[in-house]
Write an enzyme that holds these catalytic residues in place. Structure first.
Site, PDB file in Angstrom:
ATOM      1  N   CYS A  17       0.834  -1.193   0.000  1.00 39.48           N
ATOM      2  CA  CYS A  17       0.000   0.000   0.000  1.00 39.48           C
ATOM      3  C   CYS A  17       0.870   1.244   0.000  1.00 39.48           C
ATOM      4  O   CYS A  17       1.866   1.319   0.710  1.00 39.48           O
ATOM      5  CB  CYS A  17      -0.888  -0.006   1.246  1.00 39.48           C
ATOM      6  SG  CYS A  17      -1.951   1.433   1.377  1.00 39.48           S
ATOM      7  N   GLU A  51       1.011  -4.477  -5.542  1.00 40.50           N
ATOM      8  CA  GLU A  51      -0.154  -5.328  -5.368  1.00 40.50           C
ATOM      9  C   GLU A  51      -1.262  -4.846  -6.296  1.00 40.50           C
ATOM     10  O   GLU A  51      -1.475  -3.651  -6.467  1.00 40.50           O
ATOM     11  CB  GLU A  51      -0.620  -5.264  -3.907  1.00 40.50           C
ATOM     12  CG  GLU A  51      -1.692  -6.255  -3.572  1.00 40.50           C
ATOM     13  CD  GLU A  51      -1.993  -6.315  -2.080  1.00 40.50           C
ATOM     14  OE1 GLU A  51      -3.075  -6.810  -1.745  1.00 40.50           O
ATOM     15  OE2 GLU A  51      -1.160  -5.869  -1.280  1.00 40.50           O
TER      16      GLU A  51
END
Length: 127
Positions: A17, A51
């Site tokens: 993140c 991701e």
């Protein structure tokens, strides 16, 4: 800004993140965090990627980083007298820690790949 990374990622993610709060966006902090994630990957000797899925803004930020990083390498390649500089996608991956699929998609996005005699070649002008 905020950055998180899994210590052991089965999917080879180099970042889980990245968050930059709205008042600090468009000031280079996101790109700094992206660059930091790839520097960690280089230190670990791994090729990584963010991701998925990426947000639209995330894709723009990553593509901007990938573009800048790859073009800096391509422009800086040394040439022998009269010969063209040579580099493979795998070598670009090793130098940058950027995943092969991301290198290829970025080069295609830049429109510098051409199919020649059964293989893809890069053509980057000095302009």
């Amino acid at each position: 800004g905020y950055f998180s990374k899994e210590k052991e990622s089965t999917e080879d993610y180099n970042v889980a993140c990245i968050l930059v709060l709205p008042p600090f966006q468009r000031k280079g902090y996101g790109k700094l965090l992206i660059e930091f994630s790839y520097e960690l990957s280089k230190f670990e000797g791994k090729v990584g990627h963010p991701e998925k899925p990426l947000s639209d803004l995330g894709l723009l930020s990553y593509r901007s980083y990938w573009t800048q990083t790859l073009l800096e390498i391509l422009v800086g390649l040394k040439r022998d007298e009269g010969a063209q500089a040579m580099v493979t996608v795998n070598e670009l991956c090793e130098m940058t820690s950027i995943r092969k699929e991301d290198v290829v998609s970025t080069l295609q996005h830049l429109n510098v790949t051409h199919y020649y005699k059964g293989q893809y070649v890069l053509h980057v002008s000095e302009d």
